[in-house]
Design an enzyme around this catalytic site. Structure first.
Site, PDB file in Angstrom:
ATOM      1  CE1 TYR A  10     -17.959   1.336  12.118  1.00 58.90           C
ATOM      2  CE2 TYR A  10     -18.300  -0.257  13.872  1.00 58.90           C
ATOM      3  CZ  TYR A  10     -17.449   0.503  13.094  1.00 58.90           C
ATOM      4  OH  TYR A  10     -16.096   0.393  13.282  1.00 58.90           O
ATOM      5  CG  HIS A  63     -14.609   5.799  14.194  1.00 61.72           C
ATOM      6  ND1 HIS A  63     -15.913   5.452  13.928  1.00 61.72           N
ATOM      7  CD2 HIS A  63     -13.873   4.819  13.626  1.00 61.72           C
ATOM      8  CE1 HIS A  63     -15.949   4.319  13.235  1.00 61.72           C
ATOM      9  NE2 HIS A  63     -14.720   3.934  13.034  1.00 61.72           N
ATOM     10  CB  SER A  68      -9.918  -5.543   8.899  1.00 62.61           C
ATOM     11  OG  SER A  68     -11.049  -4.767   8.598  1.00 62.61           O
ATOM     12  CG  LEU A  76     -10.135 -13.287   9.961  1.00 63.88           C
ATOM     13  CD1 LEU A  76     -11.445 -14.044  10.090  1.00 63.88           C
ATOM     14  CD2 LEU A  76      -8.955 -14.258   9.976  1.00 63.88           C
ATOM     15  NE  ARG A  78     -11.434  -3.217   4.803  1.00 65.21           N
ATOM     16  CZ  ARG A  78     -10.319  -2.665   5.319  1.00 65.21           C
ATOM     17  NH1 ARG A  78      -9.161  -3.261   5.134  1.00 65.21           N
ATOM     18  NH2 ARG A  78     -10.380  -1.555   6.017  1.00 65.21           N
ATOM     19  N   GLY A  79     -11.913 -10.540   5.112  1.00 66.59           N
ATOM     20  CA  GLY A  79     -12.398 -11.814   4.599  1.00 66.59           C
ATOM     21  C   GLY A  79     -11.445 -12.540   3.680  1.00 66.59           C
ATOM     22  CG  PHE A  80      -8.102 -11.736   0.256  1.00 70.43           C
ATOM     23  CD1 PHE A  80      -8.419 -10.884  -0.780  1.00 70.43           C
ATOM     24  CD2 PHE A  80      -7.365 -12.869  -0.039  1.00 70.43           C
ATOM     25  CE1 PHE A  80      -8.017 -11.149  -2.084  1.00 70.43           C
ATOM     26  CE2 PHE A  80      -6.950 -13.151  -1.339  1.00 70.43           C
ATOM     27  CZ  PHE A  80      -7.289 -12.291  -2.367  1.00 70.43           C
TER      28      PHE A  80
END
Length: 313
Positions: free
Chosen positions: A50, A119, A198, A200, A202-204
């Site tokens: 990251y 990962h 994720s 949410l 990815r924000g949507f």
């Protein structure tokens, strides 16, 4: 802060963690991480790859997390990951793992890592070898608990037979529910914790994105099918229904989405990512949202499994 147990080896964390993948390495991010801890968040998720991916630099985000939490080490659970590379695909062989854990310990400034994930599963290395090496790291005291990210049900079974797996991290939200087929039931059976990333969408699922143009031109989400064309329009319709229900419940769309996730099992600990402390505080409000059986049925009606248009990657 509500607490939840991951696995059956004694790891206990806050019911919501914090994903740090998208955080820049600056003082505002340090304040967000430290502020989250002040609010009761105890689980912080990072990975060696990251941060500054384009420059192919490892450890940038780990350095941020380590710097932010070094003075309060005993209060936190720090999770990081190995296995994704910039040029060699996925790696899970013994030599690579030993090199990676030492690098992560150095970048984080830690004597040990609380939760160490593979990962992605290396298709060229038997998972038994990978987890066997990770088990050796537990014996050496370099890591405390073993996790896997995005494994299949079969890979989880094989890994767990070598050494108890404490947590599995996979995408899971109201619009990404593939884990409900095989993975989630298996985790419940084997008493393995589940950490949705994720959560949410990815924000949507925050309800803050109303049109494609709301995304900055350099935003990676512009490349995802679910944020494009007709898919965007269809997904926005579903989110609008969730948003309306949230208003009726007296909470935000993000809080309702997280509350639904938390209601799917006591071993589930979502890790929503946020660069801003006020968003972290909003997300924690999900812990105060009580969903009845009728509420859960209504959510299932307006956002059933498979309702998201477009692939998740």
């Amino acid at each position: 802060m509500q607490k939840r147990k991951l696995g059956n080896l004694g790891l206990e964390v806050s019911a919501l963690g914090l994903g740090t993948m998208m955080m820049p390495n600056n003082e505002e991010s340090v304040k967000t991480i430290q502020g989250a801890l002040d609010l009761g968040v105890t689980m912080f998720d990072t990975a060696d790859i990251y941060g500054e991916f384009e420059q192919q630099r490892f450890g940038v985000n780990e350095k941020l997390v380590g710097r932010a939490l070094k003075s309060r080490r005993d209060e936190v659970v720090i999770a990081t990951k190995f296995g994704l590379t910039h040029t060699q695909g996925v790696k899970g062989d013994s030599a690579y793992i030993k090199k990676s854990v030492d690098a992560s310990l150095y970048h984080l400034g830690l004597d040990y890592i609380d939760l160490y994930y593979q990962h992605r599963v290396d298709p060229n290395t038997p998972i038994e070898e990978t987890v066997g090496t990770m088990a050796d790291l537990v014996k050496e005291g370099k890591i405390r608990y073993i996790g896997l990210s995005e494994p299949s049900a079969d890979e989880i079974r094989r890994a767990h037979a070598v050494h108890p797996i404490t947590a599995v991290e996979t995408e899971y939200s109201l619009w990404s529910r593939e884990v409900e087929d095989e993975v989630l039931p298996l985790l419940k059976k084997l008493v393995i914790g589940f950490v949705p990333y994720s959560p949410l969408g990815r924000g949507f699922l925050t309800g803050q994105i109303k049109k494609y143009e709301d995304l900055p031109e350099d935003d990676y989400r512009r490349n995802y099918e679910r944020f494009q064309g007709e898919n965007f329009t269809k997904n926005l319709e579903v989110v609008s229904l969730i948003e309306e229900m949230a208003k009726q419940k007296g909470c935000t769309t993000a809080q309702l989405s997280l509350a639904w996730l938390l209601a799917q099992g006591d071993q589930i600990v979502p890790i929503p990512g946020s660069k801003r402390l006020d968003r972290v505080q909003e997300n924690l409000g999900a812990l105060q949202v009580n969903l009845s059986k009728e509420d859960l049925k209504e959510i299932e009606r307006i956002s059933p499994k498979g309702s998201a248009a477009g692939g998740r990657f």
